[in-house]
Scaffold this active site. Structure first.
Site, PDB file in Angstrom:
ATOM      1  N   LYS A  40      14.161  -4.529  12.971  1.00 50.25           N
ATOM      2  CA  LYS A  40      14.454  -5.946  12.739  1.00 50.25           C
ATOM      3  C   LYS A  40      15.558  -6.035  11.706  1.00 50.25           C
ATOM      4  CE  LYS A  40      12.644 -10.464  11.770  1.00 50.25           C
ATOM      5  NZ  LYS A  40      14.001 -10.793  11.290  1.00 50.25           N
TER       6      LYS A  40
ATOM      7  N   ARG B 249      21.499 -13.977  12.854  1.00 48.62           N
ATOM      8  CA  ARG B 249      21.251 -13.989  14.294  1.00 48.62           C
ATOM      9  C   ARG B 249      22.387 -14.750  14.969  1.00 48.62           C
ATOM     10  NH1 ARG B 249      16.569 -14.575  17.662  1.00 48.62           N
ATOM     11  NH2 ARG B 249      17.303 -14.137  19.768  1.00 48.62           N
TER      12      ARG B 249
END
Ligand SMILES: [Zn+2]
Ligand SMILES: [Zn+2]
Lengths: 305, 538
Positions: free
Chosen positions: B234, B239
């Protein structure tokens, strides 16, 4: 106390245990309900003076709840006026507030901030009625104080409809006293006496705030909740307490009402109690009025008395 | 304006999602398109740029109503929301003659009254604002004040607004969500586009709605067969979707902000991709085959001008983990395992700034768990678990994508300041500052807002009010008696904080009633947490 002079029958203004009570005549039944059936209570008609030792005492309508009074005390040429709780808006359940001149005014300050101003209560009750009408598929549970506010709502709504309203048991004896006093209100049905499993969809239910979250509420299933209180003028209060609706309906004076009352009294000295009393005293002193605090600070939600 | 104010109140009033959707649908059905467009703008979480500073709003409100400073402060304690206090003061002051409604529509208000003020000087703004106040109802003034200070927030999620709009237009929510992405404008035409029946529209730059992972709250073994899941690190970055169409390239952040210009060093990488490609991934500061700490990227984001020096210190890379479109074809319905195969081929060897997010091996859940424990050393936040046969969904539906984060950092700190929050808890002291020991002194290190239950907050609120040592405006200094366990996601050196460190996303984990202030952590122990985060990158 050997003798208690009582402005009105709310719990923070009338406690059991005194030998004798003196109050305004229309307050007698409510006060008896509060302090007990055997108490020695004498009711005095509004405006009629009574001698107590060297003082002359009289009661004057405060417009707060049925029988509520301001107490005027005259002694040695000086007049003191204790407002008790009061409001200046019209209320079909009690005699309207009557301005009284005095030397020293003891005023309540529950909502003594300039953010508090009440809309015409008839408009607010029209909103309550629209809200109730709009909830045809769920129960509308309106929380309110059981002495005064509930009856004011029942009386106000009777101008708009004649449908009966369901009430929590705590409201019944007091509402009965109001009816005996001749106050016109919507018919009421006790929730406790309805058949098990009955749907309350489309009905209005009045209940004390203490019933909120109690098992008593289960019978209403999915419902709309609302609270009738001056504090509902504040959006954060409505949201924080997660009511679906808030109706700013108060039995206490708003900011313009308090200022008007002080002016009309022409008092040279003002003592403030309840709520935002510090703010009121500060405000008055800034304007050259002799002012001070009196009595105890008040719980945050003043609609409880 | 009245209509929008009613919608705002209806959304504010109910907690039921069905009723919120019904209220919005009713609004879209009756509002003129010009108003509906602005309503969509606000309901989907967009905001107008601030036209006046909150401080000015307060000053004008006090002047217009003759309210002294101290009284404004008292009102603040009671209501806790600037826009609301000013509206209430104005409304109280005109007692007896309340304005009913301005008669302005929402779009008129914004386009003819508010937006022109952008260019205006302070005096003209003041006149315009006072005249609006005079002509408006209480609820309108409140909304105008929120608009002026750029703080209008409506009580719905974007997903809910999209659902209402889709129901109104009888469209799939996915279609509406897609149309809203990118450079959608709140105009009558914009609204017409949103609700148009023809679904073959394609704005070239438009990204797809993001698929968001949910936090994994049970042990991973509960997910079943390890082989059915793809594991990745992660990444701790931004993003983003990289859209390559019609000879151009766009980079969109998850907040649907176009960030192409912020990353000129990714241009060559994007342009190396064939037309008709959309990749999902993460923008990181990346050097020597490894990510740099998020704070490095953050410093770069903060800069107005990207100098060659900054680009060299914090070079960006796009770590891609999914392909949503290839050869102009929407791949979102295909299973992840197929998209993954296409992605590895697509990305391979194009650019050193375009990196494939590698699968993490770990053949059993136990093996994976032990790899996850290295996450902090690797500069990642944990693991992502994605079901191999899942489509690329939109929003945050649970079940196919999980984020399995490493446990947060944790310290015990002492409550030293508190102030009221905004919104739902306007009257409660919810914004709290915490300190750790530095020598014999308590040094503030973190501000945290959330984590306690309403009951705990109420209890603490009462305690604070009784134990206030001093007040600075709305801020109360309290007796340093209560210890709280704080969790946070990251820690970095900071010259802007007196403590020399800044923590990321601090929240209150627990009220440690079992601990005394002297048991709280020290600055030294807090600084010790800096090391693992920085060790890997030197
Ligand atoms: Zn009282
Ligand atoms: Zn009372």
């Amino acid at each position: 106390m050997p003798l208690a002079v009582v402005t009105h029958a709310h719990a923070d203004h009338a406690v059991p245990g005194s030998a004798r009570y003196l109050c305004a005549a229309p307050s007698v039944s409510l006060l008896r309900h509060r302090v007990g059936p055997d108490a020695a209570i004498e009711g005095v008609p509004y405006g009629e003076p009574r001698s107590l030792g060297e003082a002359r005492v009289s009661f004057h309508p405060a417009g707060h709840v049925l029988g509520s009074a301001q107490v005027r005390v005259e002694r040695g040429g000086e007049v003191w006026l204790v407002t008790g709780d009061y409001k200046r808006e019209p209320d079909p359940t009690c005699a309207p507030f009557e301005p009284v001149r005095c030397d020293v005014l003891v005023t309540e300050a529950s909502y003594a901030l300039p953010i508090f101003r009440w809309d015409d209560p008839r408009e607010v009750l029209r909103d309550v009625h629209r809200w109730w009408q709009g909830n045809s598929r769920r129960a509308s549970v309106l929380f309110c104080y059981v002495l005064g506010k509930a009856q004011r709502i029942l009386a106000g709504l009777s101008e708009l409809t004649d449908r009966p309203v369901y009430v929590h048991g705590a409201l019944e004896p007091i509402t009965g006293i109001y009816r005996e006093a001749g106050v016109r209100m919507l018919p009421t049905l006790p929730v406790a006496e309805t058949a098990k499993g009955r749907s309350f969809a489309g009905e209005l239910v009045l209940a004390p705030i203490t019933a909120r979250g109690s098992p008593w509420m289960r019978r209403f299933g999915d419902h709309e909740s609302a609270f009738a209180s001056g504090s509902m003028r504040i959006r954060g209060q409505r949201r924080r307490r997660s009511f679906d609706r808030g109706f700013a309906l108060s039995d206490h004076a708003d900011w313009p009402g308090i200022l008007r009352t002080i002016e009309q009294s022409s008092a040279r000295r003002v003592l403030a109690t309840h709520g935002y009393r510090e703010a009121l005293v500060h405000w008055l002193r800034d304007r050259g009025t002799d002012a001070d605090l009196v009595g105890l600070a008040h719980p945050t939600d003043p609609e409880g008395d | 304006m009245q209509r929008f104010a009613r919608l705002y109140e209806a959304l504010d009033a109910t907690t039921s999602t069905n009723q919120k959707v019904a209220a919005m649908q009713a609004y879209f059905a009756e509002a003129p398109p010009a108003d509906a467009a602005w309503a969509v703008f606000f309901l989907t979480g967009a905001r107008l740029k601030r036209l006046i500073a909150p401080r000015l709003l307060a000053v004008w409100g006090m002047e217009a109503t003759g309210t002294p400073d101290w009284m404004f402060g008292e009102s603040w304690s009671a209501a806790g929301d600037l826009a609301e206090i000013v509206a209430l003061l104005v409304d109280t002051q005109r007692a007896g003659a309340p304005a009913t409604s301005s008669g302005l529509s929402l779009s008129e208000l914004i386009e003819t009254r508010l937006l022109p003020l952008r260019e205006a000087d302070e005096e003209r703004k003041r006149e315009a604002v006072l005249s609006l106040w005079r002509s408006m109802s209480l609820r309108e003034i409140f909304l105008v004040n929120k608009l002026l200070t750029g703080e209008l927030r409506v009580g719905v999620s974007r997903t809910l607004a999209v659902r209402a709009l889709a129901q109104h237009a009888a469209l799939d929510p996915g279609v509406v969500a897609h149309r809203l992405m990118g450079s959608w404008q709140p105009t009558p035409q914009g609204f017409a586009q949103l609700v148009a029946g023809d679904v073959h529209d394609a704005d070239l730059s438009r990204p797809y709605p993001f698929f968001l992972a949910s936090p994994l709250e049970q042990p991973p073994a509960a997910l079943g067969d390890r082989a059915a899941w793809q594991a990745e690190w992660k990444w701790d970055g931004i993003r983003a979707q990289l859209v390559r169409r019609g000879g151009s390239a766009w980079l969109w952040s998850r907040g649907e902000e176009l960030i192409t210009d912020r990353f000129p060093d990714l241009r060559a990488a994007s342009e190396s991709l064939p037309d008709g490609t959309v990749l999902d991934g993460e923008v990181l500061a990346y050097a020597g085959g490894a990510p740099l700490p998020f704070s490095v990227l953050q410093r770069r984001i903060g800069r107005q001008k990207l100098t060659a020096g900054i680009l060299a210190d914090a070079p960006a890379a796009f770590i891609s983990y999914d392909v949503l479109e290839m050869d102009g074809r929407d791949l979102r319905a295909s299973p992840l395992v197929e998209r993954r195969a296409l992605l590895s081929q697509l990305v391979a060897g194009r650019s050193d700034r375009l990196v494939l997010s590698e699968e993490v091996a770990g053949e059993s859940w136990e093996a994976l768990a032990s790899l996850r424990s290295e996450a902090r050393q690797r500069g990642v936040e944990g693991l992502m678990l994605k079901r191999r046969d899942s489509p690329y969904r939109s929003g945050r539906p649970r079940g196919d994508w999980w984020k399995w984060k490493i446990d947060p950092y944790s310290i015990d700190a002492v409550l030293v300041y508190a102030q009221p929050g905004n919104g739902r808890r306007a009257n409660v002291l919810t914004d709290m500052t915490f300190a750790v020991w530095d020598g014999g002194e308590l040094l503030p290190v973190a501000k945290a807002y959330s984590g306690l239950t309403d009951e705990e907050l109420d209890r603490l609120d009462r305690w604070i009010r009784q134990h206030t040592l001093a007040r600075f405006g709305p801020v109360r200094q309290v007796e340093p008696l209560h210890v709280f366990e704080l969790h946070f996601e990251g820690i970095a050196e900071s010259t802007r904080h007196k403590s020399g460190v800044a923590v990321r996303f601090p929240r209150i984990a627990r009220w440690r009633t079992d601990k005394k202030p002297r048991d709280a952590d020290t600055l030294q122990s807090l600084r010790a947490l800096l090391r693992p985060a920085q060790a890997v990158h030197g």
